[in-house]
Write a protein that holds these residues in place. Structure first.
Motif, PDB file in Angstrom:
ATOM      1  N   THR A 254       1.200  -0.880  -0.231  1.00 44.79           N
ATOM      2  CA  THR A 254       0.056  -0.400  -0.080  1.00 44.79           C
ATOM      3  C   THR A 254       0.980   1.419   0.216  1.00 44.79           C
ATOM      4  O   THR A 254       2.381   1.450   0.095  1.00 44.79           O
ATOM      5  CB  THR A 254      -1.379  -0.124   1.180  1.00 44.79           C
ATOM      6  OG1 THR A 254      -1.574   0.666   1.223  1.00 44.79           O
ATOM      7  CG2 THR A 254      -0.200   0.051   2.674  1.00 44.79           C
ATOM      8  N   TRP A 255       0.428   2.591  -0.533  1.00 48.01           N
ATOM      9  CA  TRP A 255       0.631   3.428   0.197  1.00 48.01           C
ATOM     10  C   TRP A 255      -0.192   4.413   0.961  1.00 48.01           C
ATOM     11  O   TRP A 255      -0.297   4.838   1.285  1.00 48.01           O
ATOM     12  CB  TRP A 255       0.837   4.693  -1.724  1.00 48.01           C
ATOM     13  CG  TRP A 255       1.528   5.822  -0.895  1.00 48.01           C
ATOM     14  CD1 TRP A 255       2.818   6.614  -0.506  1.00 48.01           C
ATOM     15  CD2 TRP A 255       0.277   7.161  -1.702  1.00 48.01           C
ATOM     16  NE1 TRP A 255       2.528   7.524  -0.868  1.00 48.01           N
ATOM     17  CE2 TRP A 255       1.435   8.428  -1.986  1.00 48.01           C
ATOM     18  CE3 TRP A 255      -0.681   7.343  -2.677  1.00 48.01           C
ATOM     19  CZ2 TRP A 255       1.063   9.761  -2.039  1.00 48.01           C
ATOM     20  CZ3 TRP A 255      -0.989   8.526  -3.015  1.00 48.01           C
ATOM     21  CH2 TRP A 255      -0.284   9.780  -2.235  1.00 48.01           C
ATOM     22  N   PRO A 256       1.047   4.402   2.070  1.00 46.20           N
ATOM     23  CA  PRO A 256       0.099   5.197   3.139  1.00 46.20           C
ATOM     24  C   PRO A 256      -0.557   6.746   3.197  1.00 46.20           C
ATOM     25  O   PRO A 256       1.800   6.845   3.297  1.00 46.20           O
ATOM     26  CB  PRO A 256       1.033   4.811   4.691  1.00 46.20           C
ATOM     27  CG  PRO A 256       2.119   4.644   3.899  1.00 46.20           C
ATOM     28  CD  PRO A 256       2.469   3.891   2.766  1.00 46.20           C
ATOM     29  N   SER A 257      -0.570   7.515   2.763  1.00 41.96           N
ATOM     30  CA  SER A 257      -0.620   8.650   2.420  1.00 41.96           C
ATOM     31  C   SER A 257      -1.467   9.545   3.487  1.00 41.96           C
ATOM     32  O   SER A 257      -1.047  11.004   2.609  1.00 41.96           O
ATOM     33  CB  SER A 257      -1.962   8.676   1.244  1.00 41.96           C
ATOM     34  OG  SER A 257      -2.828   8.925   1.383  1.00 41.96           O
ATOM     35  N   SER A 258      -1.591   9.108   4.842  1.00 42.13           N
ATOM     36  CA  SER A 258      -1.897  10.085   5.750  1.00 42.13           C
ATOM     37  C   SER A 258      -1.078   8.921   6.633  1.00 42.13           C
ATOM     38  O   SER A 258      -0.825   8.701   6.781  1.00 42.13           O
ATOM     39  CB  SER A 258      -3.499   9.665   5.883  1.00 42.13           C
ATOM     40  OG  SER A 258      -3.707   8.481   6.688  1.00 42.13           O
ATOM     41  N   GLU A 259      -1.109  10.693   7.732  1.00 45.47           N
ATOM     42  CA  GLU A 259      -0.827   9.916   9.325  1.00 45.47           C
ATOM     43  C   GLU A 259      -1.041   9.059   9.273  1.00 45.47           C
ATOM     44  O   GLU A 259      -0.551   7.372  10.076  1.00 45.47           O
ATOM     45  CB  GLU A 259      -0.788  11.377  10.001  1.00 45.47           C
ATOM     46  CG  GLU A 259       0.282  12.179   9.642  1.00 45.47           C
ATOM     47  CD  GLU A 259       1.839  11.727   9.916  1.00 45.47           C
ATOM     48  OE1 GLU A 259       2.413  10.865  10.390  1.00 45.47           O
ATOM     49  OE2 GLU A 259       2.618  12.315   8.199  1.00 45.47           O
ATOM     50  N   ASP A 260      -2.548   7.807   9.915  1.00 45.58           N
ATOM     51  CA  ASP A 260      -3.428   7.322   9.989  1.00 45.58           C
ATOM     52  C   ASP A 260      -3.045   6.173   9.197  1.00 45.58           C
ATOM     53  O   ASP A 260      -2.508   4.739  10.058  1.00 45.58           O
ATOM     54  CB  ASP A 260      -5.006   8.013   9.908  1.00 45.58           C
ATOM     55  CG  ASP A 260      -4.755   8.554  11.445  1.00 45.58           C
ATOM     56  OD1 ASP A 260      -4.722   8.526  12.209  1.00 45.58           O
ATOM     57  OD2 ASP A 260      -6.639   8.975  10.644  1.00 45.58           O
ATOM     58  N   GLY A 261      -2.847   6.883   7.799  1.00 47.95           N
ATOM     59  CA  GLY A 261      -2.156   5.260   7.301  1.00 47.95           C
ATOM     60  C   GLY A 261      -0.836   5.118   7.048  1.00 47.95           C
ATOM     61  O   GLY A 261      -0.507   3.377   7.922  1.00 47.95           O
ATOM     62  N   LYS A 262      -0.137   5.676   7.866  1.00 46.14           N
ATOM     63  CA  LYS A 262       1.502   5.253   8.366  1.00 46.14           C
ATOM     64  C   LYS A 262       1.393   4.620   9.292  1.00 46.14           C
ATOM     65  O   LYS A 262       2.135   3.468   9.515  1.00 46.14           O
ATOM     66  CB  LYS A 262       2.472   6.597   8.593  1.00 46.14           C
ATOM     67  CG  LYS A 262       2.645   7.022   7.310  1.00 46.14           C
ATOM     68  CD  LYS A 262       3.562   8.084   7.305  1.00 46.14           C
ATOM     69  CE  LYS A 262       3.264   9.005   5.666  1.00 46.14           C
ATOM     70  NZ  LYS A 262       4.272  10.373   6.296  1.00 46.14           N
ATOM     71  N   ARG A 263       0.586   5.167  10.398  1.00 49.23           N
ATOM     72  CA  ARG A 263       0.102   3.915  11.706  1.00 49.23           C
ATOM     73  C   ARG A 263       0.265   2.404  11.555  1.00 49.23           C
ATOM     74  O   ARG A 263       0.280   2.425  12.051  1.00 49.23           O
ATOM     75  CB  ARG A 263      -0.271   5.605  13.000  1.00 49.23           C
ATOM     76  CG  ARG A 263       0.032   6.337  13.325  1.00 49.23           C
ATOM     77  CD  ARG A 263      -0.732   7.146  14.490  1.00 49.23           C
ATOM     78  NE  ARG A 263      -1.797   7.430  13.933  1.00 49.23           N
ATOM     79  CZ  ARG A 263      -1.967   8.863  14.216  1.00 49.23           C
ATOM     80  NH1 ARG A 263      -1.142   9.749  13.476  1.00 49.23           N
ATOM     81  NH2 ARG A 263      -2.940   9.353  13.234  1.00 49.23           N
ATOM     82  N   TRP A 264      -1.104   2.754  10.504  1.00 48.68           N
ATOM     83  CA  TRP A 264      -1.826   1.556  10.239  1.00 48.68           C
ATOM     84  C   TRP A 264      -0.455   0.868  10.065  1.00 48.68           C
ATOM     85  O   TRP A 264      -0.526  -0.754  10.197  1.00 48.68           O
ATOM     86  CB  TRP A 264      -2.624   1.830   9.830  1.00 48.68           C
ATOM     87  CG  TRP A 264      -3.542   0.435   9.332  1.00 48.68           C
ATOM     88  CD1 TRP A 264      -4.869  -0.085   9.929  1.00 48.68           C
ATOM     89  CD2 TRP A 264      -3.432  -0.968   8.262  1.00 48.68           C
ATOM     90  NE1 TRP A 264      -5.084  -1.222   9.050  1.00 48.68           N
ATOM     91  CE2 TRP A 264      -4.037  -1.555   8.302  1.00 48.68           C
ATOM     92  CE3 TRP A 264      -2.585  -0.235   7.074  1.00 48.68           C
ATOM     93  CZ2 TRP A 264      -4.350  -2.320   7.466  1.00 48.68           C
ATOM     94  CZ3 TRP A 264      -2.765  -1.119   5.852  1.00 48.68           C
ATOM     95  CH2 TRP A 264      -3.238  -2.404   5.869  1.00 48.68           C
ATOM     96  N   SER A 265       0.051   1.166   8.802  1.00 44.52           N
ATOM     97  CA  SER A 265       1.002   0.523   8.000  1.00 44.52           C
ATOM     98  C   SER A 265       2.003   0.119   9.376  1.00 44.52           C
ATOM     99  O   SER A 265       2.358  -0.839   9.135  1.00 44.52           O
ATOM    100  CB  SER A 265       1.544   1.132   7.324  1.00 44.52           C
ATOM    101  OG  SER A 265       0.333   1.208   6.335  1.00 44.52           O
ATOM    102  N   ASP A 266       2.434   0.686   9.686  1.00 47.20           N
ATOM    103  CA  ASP A 266       3.821   0.474  11.369  1.00 47.20           C
ATOM    104  C   ASP A 266       3.360  -0.712  11.926  1.00 47.20           C
ATOM    105  O   ASP A 266       3.830  -1.756  12.738  1.00 47.20           O
ATOM    106  CB  ASP A 266       4.026   1.619  11.608  1.00 47.20           C
ATOM    107  CG  ASP A 266       4.501   2.710  11.171  1.00 47.20           C
ATOM    108  OD1 ASP A 266       5.520   2.099  10.019  1.00 47.20           O
ATOM    109  OD2 ASP A 266       4.890   3.836  11.139  1.00 47.20           O
ATOM    110  N   LYS A 267       2.081  -0.588  11.858  1.00 46.87           N
ATOM    111  CA  LYS A 267       1.427  -1.307  13.733  1.00 46.87           C
ATOM    112  C   LYS A 267       1.485  -2.728  12.910  1.00 46.87           C
ATOM    113  O   LYS A 267       1.242  -3.839  13.515  1.00 46.87           O
ATOM    114  CB  LYS A 267      -0.090  -1.110  13.957  1.00 46.87           C
ATOM    115  CG  LYS A 267      -0.374  -1.743  14.616  1.00 46.87           C
ATOM    116  CD  LYS A 267      -2.430  -1.281  14.988  1.00 46.87           C
ATOM    117  CE  LYS A 267      -2.572  -2.239  15.877  1.00 46.87           C
ATOM    118  NZ  LYS A 267      -3.967  -1.537  16.882  1.00 46.87           N
ATOM    119  N   LEU A 268       1.011  -3.016  11.363  1.00 44.35           N
ATOM    120  CA  LEU A 268       0.923  -4.138  10.930  1.00 44.35           C
ATOM    121  C   LEU A 268       2.366  -4.876  10.439  1.00 44.35           C
ATOM    122  O   LEU A 268       2.237  -5.901  10.112  1.00 44.35           O
ATOM    123  CB  LEU A 268      -0.359  -4.067   9.942  1.00 44.35           C
ATOM    124  CG  LEU A 268      -1.687  -4.255   9.573  1.00 44.35           C
ATOM    125  CD1 LEU A 268      -2.283  -4.807   8.587  1.00 44.35           C
ATOM    126  CD2 LEU A 268      -2.164  -4.928  10.533  1.00 44.35           C
ATOM    127  N   GLY A 269       3.458  -4.110  10.428  1.00 53.25           N
ATOM    128  CA  GLY A 269       4.168  -4.493  10.110  1.00 53.25           C
ATOM    129  C   GLY A 269       4.795  -4.318   8.726  1.00 53.25           C
ATOM    130  O   GLY A 269       5.552  -4.283   8.116  1.00 53.25           O
TER     131      GLY A 269
END
Length: 283
Positions: free
Chosen positions: A228-243
């Motif tokens: 995915t491309w995490p385009s928002s801060e929420d998206g980045k946090r979600w991506s980091d959480k899932l690894g």
């Protein structure tokens, strides 16, 4: 008590208008530059004529853009209506207006896929899931699309172009996105996750998405990873959480994150229980 009836609003798609207006203006500018040396007219008169022609061209393009009928639902006030049902299911084309409204409110409209292409992908019936909320009080009933997500199966070549920055996901065409059961699918690309700001069951939509991803990986051993491309801060946090980790082979453009299939299936964040094509919760 306020009665909630469907209102129909006709509007023109601004993305289509802007694209066509730019194209027509470019053609007009080219013709004007080519004609100027051949016309013995004062620069002021020529410039005025060009501006008039430009205005007429933009107006003609505006009226030629087809109108879209959108069913508008009134804003849902928590104090006036009570939620009676939440459903997560595969999308139908009638859901598009509600999804488009959420997208424009939460993501950058300039990064949206062409509407016609997105509708064609919706028709496949397996790539987009929506969350519908039903509200009621007495005899009054109203429904809305409160969230959705979309997953694009991609071949390795298209995914590499996205990682390298030579292809943006909104420029993907249906012909670039094979069916889920195609053996050439290399990655599940999470394109969009959107929800209403006041939707109180976002976690329910996310759990459904993770279950669906896990089910697709189990059914299709050829799929090597999710991305995915995490385009928002929420998206980045979600991506980091899932690894999910940034792709290493990346020279320019957007930072794409990915995680291989084994890590996804072993993740403690994959909810227990089987994926269901239709999830209904009543209150």
């Amino acid at each position: 008590m306020v009665g909630f009836g469907d209102l129909v609003k006709c509007h023109r798609n601004p993305r289509v208008f802007i694209g066509r207006a730019f194209g027509a203006s470019a053609v007009l500018l080219g013709l004007s530059l080519a004609a100027y040396p051949l016309v013995a007219v004062d620069k002021l008169y020529f410039g005025s004529a060009y501006l008039l022609a430009e205005a007429v061209t933009v107006a003609v393009v505006w009226f030629l853009v087809p109108q879209i009928e959108e069913v508008l639902h009134p804003h849902l006030a928590p104090h006036s209506l009570q939620k009676v049902r939440t459903e997560i299911r595969f999308v139908t084309t009638t859901d598009f207006a509600g999804m488009d409204r959420i997208f424009d409110a939460t993501l950058d409209p300039e990064q949206a896929m062409d509407d016609a292409d997105f509708l064609e992908l919706m028709k496949r019936g397996t790539l987009v899931r929506v969350m519908q909320e039903d509200f009621g009080m007495g005899s009054e009933r109203i429904s809305r699309i409160a969230g959705y997500y979309s997953l694009w199966p991609l071949k390795e070549g298209e995914f590499d172009r996205i990682v390298q920055g030579t292809l943006k996901e909104e420029n993907l065409k249906p012909c670039d996105i094979p069916d889920l059961n195609d053996s050439s699918v290399y990655v599940l690309y999470l394109s969009e996750v959107c929800s209403e700001n006041d939707a109180d069951h976002r976690s329910m939509l996310m759990r459904d998405m993770l279950r669906y991803i896990a089910q697709l990986l189990r059914d299709n051993p050829n799929i090597d990873k999710i991305a995915t491309w995490p385009s928002s801060e929420d998206g980045k946090r979600w991506s980091d959480k899932l690894g999910l980790k940034p792709c290493r082979v990346q020279r320019k453009g957007r930072r794409i994150y990915a995680l291989d299939r084994r890590a996804v299936l072993a993740s403690p964040y994959i909810p227990s229980g089987q994926f269901k094509e239709r999830v209904v919760v009543t209150y």
